[in-house]
Design a protein around this motif. Structure first.
Motif, PDB file in Angstrom:
ATOM      1  N   VAL A  48      31.869   3.671  41.735  1.00 15.18           N
ATOM      2  CA  VAL A  48      30.473   3.942  42.046  1.00 15.18           C
ATOM      3  C   VAL A  48      30.074   3.128  43.273  1.00 15.18           C
ATOM      4  O   VAL A  48      30.278   1.908  43.310  1.00 15.18           O
ATOM      5  CB  VAL A  48      29.556   3.571  40.858  1.00 15.18           C
ATOM      6  N   SER A  50      26.912   1.924  45.439  1.00 14.43           N
ATOM      7  CA  SER A  50      25.472   1.779  45.251  1.00 14.43           C
ATOM      8  C   SER A  50      24.849   0.976  46.391  1.00 14.43           C
ATOM      9  O   SER A  50      25.526   0.204  47.064  1.00 14.43           O
ATOM     10  CB  SER A  50      25.166   1.088  43.913  1.00 14.43           C
ATOM     11  N   ASP A 119      25.407   6.487  43.944  1.00 10.01           N
ATOM     12  CA  ASP A 119      24.322   6.158  43.009  1.00 10.01           C
ATOM     13  C   ASP A 119      23.465   5.063  43.615  1.00 10.01           C
ATOM     14  O   ASP A 119      23.962   4.190  44.328  1.00 10.01           O
ATOM     15  CB  ASP A 119      24.886   5.703  41.659  1.00 10.01           C
ATOM     16  N   GLY A 121      22.085   2.588  42.156  1.00  8.37           N
ATOM     17  CA  GLY A 121      22.438   1.273  41.622  1.00  8.37           C
ATOM     18  C   GLY A 121      21.351   0.608  40.809  1.00  8.37           C
ATOM     19  O   GLY A 121      21.589  -0.450  40.216  1.00  8.37           O
ATOM     20  N   ARG A 127      25.356   3.599  34.911  1.00  4.40           N
ATOM     21  CA  ARG A 127      26.652   2.919  34.905  1.00  4.40           C
ATOM     22  C   ARG A 127      27.245   2.883  33.506  1.00  4.40           C
ATOM     23  O   ARG A 127      28.451   3.082  33.326  1.00  4.40           O
ATOM     24  CB  ARG A 127      26.515   1.502  35.462  1.00  4.40           C
ATOM     25  N   ARG A 128      26.401   2.602  32.516  1.00  5.25           N
ATOM     26  CA  ARG A 128      26.916   2.530  31.151  1.00  5.25           C
ATOM     27  C   ARG A 128      27.440   3.884  30.681  1.00  5.25           C
ATOM     28  O   ARG A 128      28.480   3.960  30.010  1.00  5.25           O
ATOM     29  CB  ARG A 128      25.813   2.011  30.210  1.00  5.25           C
ATOM     30  N   ALA A 131      30.725   4.470  32.413  1.00  2.00           N
ATOM     31  CA  ALA A 131      31.757   3.605  31.839  1.00  2.00           C
ATOM     32  C   ALA A 131      32.258   4.171  30.513  1.00  2.00           C
ATOM     33  O   ALA A 131      33.469   4.182  30.248  1.00  2.00           O
ATOM     34  CB  ALA A 131      31.215   2.194  31.651  1.00  2.00           C
ATOM     35  N   LEU A 141      35.927   1.878  35.282  1.00  5.86           N
ATOM     36  CA  LEU A 141      34.785   2.068  36.172  1.00  5.86           C
ATOM     37  C   LEU A 141      34.676   0.844  37.075  1.00  5.86           C
ATOM     38  O   LEU A 141      34.724  -0.293  36.600  1.00  5.86           O
ATOM     39  CB  LEU A 141      33.490   2.234  35.383  1.00  5.86           C
ATOM     40  N   LEU A 143      32.541  -0.868  40.631  1.00  2.01           N
ATOM     41  CA  LEU A 143      31.286  -0.789  41.375  1.00  2.01           C
ATOM     42  C   LEU A 143      31.461  -1.413  42.759  1.00  2.01           C
ATOM     43  O   LEU A 143      32.020  -2.500  42.899  1.00  2.01           O
ATOM     44  CB  LEU A 143      30.178  -1.540  40.619  1.00  2.01           C
ATOM     45  N   VAL A 218      26.533  -6.369  34.353  1.00  2.00           N
ATOM     46  CA  VAL A 218      27.396  -5.233  34.683  1.00  2.00           C
ATOM     47  C   VAL A 218      28.712  -5.348  33.922  1.00  2.00           C
ATOM     48  O   VAL A 218      29.787  -5.055  34.456  1.00  2.00           O
ATOM     49  CB  VAL A 218      27.657  -5.133  36.203  1.00  2.00           C
ATOM     50  N   GLU A 220      30.023  -3.540  31.922  1.00  2.00           N
ATOM     51  CA  GLU A 220      30.715  -2.275  31.695  1.00  2.00           C
ATOM     52  C   GLU A 220      31.733  -1.943  32.785  1.00  2.00           C
ATOM     53  O   GLU A 220      32.530  -1.012  32.620  1.00  2.00           O
ATOM     54  CB  GLU A 220      29.693  -1.134  31.599  1.00  2.00           C
ATOM     55  N   VAL A 221      31.736  -2.678  33.903  1.00  2.00           N
ATOM     56  CA  VAL A 221      32.645  -2.348  35.002  1.00  2.00           C
ATOM     57  C   VAL A 221      33.820  -3.311  35.027  1.00  2.00           C
ATOM     58  O   VAL A 221      33.735  -4.442  34.561  1.00  2.00           O
ATOM     59  CB  VAL A 221      31.913  -2.375  36.369  1.00  2.00           C
TER      60      VAL A 221
END
Length: 262
Positions: A48, A50, A119, A121, A127-128, A131, A141, A143, A218, A220-221
């Motif tokens: 992604v 951002s 995106d 951001g 993002r979630r 992910a 995922l 970023l 963040v 999730e990344v």
């Protein structure tokens, strides 16, 4: 290239020119003016990109998407405009355009393989969701965040001849400011700020020390790469195997190395 601020990077043995490394954790490339920096992602990674409107997201995606598909909401915007009367404001059919964009994004993620996503951001839920969708396929995922500041972003809007509405720009600015503050804190005061040696980013180099962890905001990344107006023009990306298998033979099929040139 000055590597004094490059942390959270693992060297990747590769052929050809350029400095390649696999991002993991928090990687701060702001202020890096040297050419040839290549971010080496897994062959099926979702990346992604951002930043503020006008920060250079679309320009970066055009360079990186020569061999890797990209999903950009601007494409849907343009297509919708071509179908609607000129007198009809975009705000009227924006919900429909967003629905079309999300459907395309969902289909692209489900399709597998490397993917670039444009995106703003400032929407953590996006993002979630990405992910979770990627994780169901065993993918990561990542970023990439463009930190160029409001003045540079506004100049970028003027250069491209398109302007975000002031309220939209302000809303995205607030969200990105919060995110950048959370991301910048570990590099300034975290326990790893002085403990991590700068990696030697050359083929065959040893793995650097412990990476800076990805902040909870963040979590999730798998990695966050920070670029600014200096480094965004020099960073390239590639998607493929990070290391040669035993015996030096290259993998084939899905793992075939795909380079996104500068």
């Amino acid at each position: 290239m000055d590597t004094s601020r490059v942390t959270g990077a693992e060297d990747v043995s590769r052929e050809g020119p350029g400095t390649a490394f696999r991002p993991h954790g928090l990687v701060d490339l702001r202020g890096q003016a040297g050419a040839g920096t290549v971010l080496s992602y897994p062959a099926d990674a979702v990346v992604v990109v951002s930043g503020l409107p006008g920060s250079g997201k679309s320009t970066l995606l055009r360079r990186w998407s020569r061999t890797v598909p990209a999903v950009d909401p601007r494409d849907v915007h343009v297509q919708c405009e071509s179908l609607m009367p000129e007198w009809l404001p975009y705000a009227v059919y924006r919900p429909w355009a967003r629905l079309v964009h999300f459907r395309r994004l969902r289909a692209a993620v489900r399709g597998g393989g490397a993917l670039l996503v444009h995106d703003c951001g400032s929407r953590p839920w996006m993002r979630r969701w990405l992910a979770r969708a990627a994780a169901r396929q065993g993918r990561e995922l990542h970023l990439v965040l463009l930190d160029v500041g409001a003045t540079e972003a506004l100049a970028g809007q003027e250069a491209r001849g398109r302007w975000a509405a002031p309220r939209v720009f302000t809303r995205h600015g607030r969200g990105l400011d919060r995110l950048l503050r959370a991301l910048s804190a570990p590099t300034a005061t975290g326990p790893y700020s002085q403990a991590v040696p700068a990696p030697t980013l050359v083929p065959g180099a040893t793995r650097p020390g412990r990476p800076l962890p990805v902040p909870d905001v963040v979590s999730e990344v798998a990695s966050v790469v920070l670029l600014d107006q200096v480094s965004r023009g020099h960073a390239a990306a590639e998607f493929g195997p990070d290391r040669q298998p035993p015996g030096g033979a290259r993998q084939t099929g899905r793992e075939t190395h795909r380079r996104v040139s500068q």
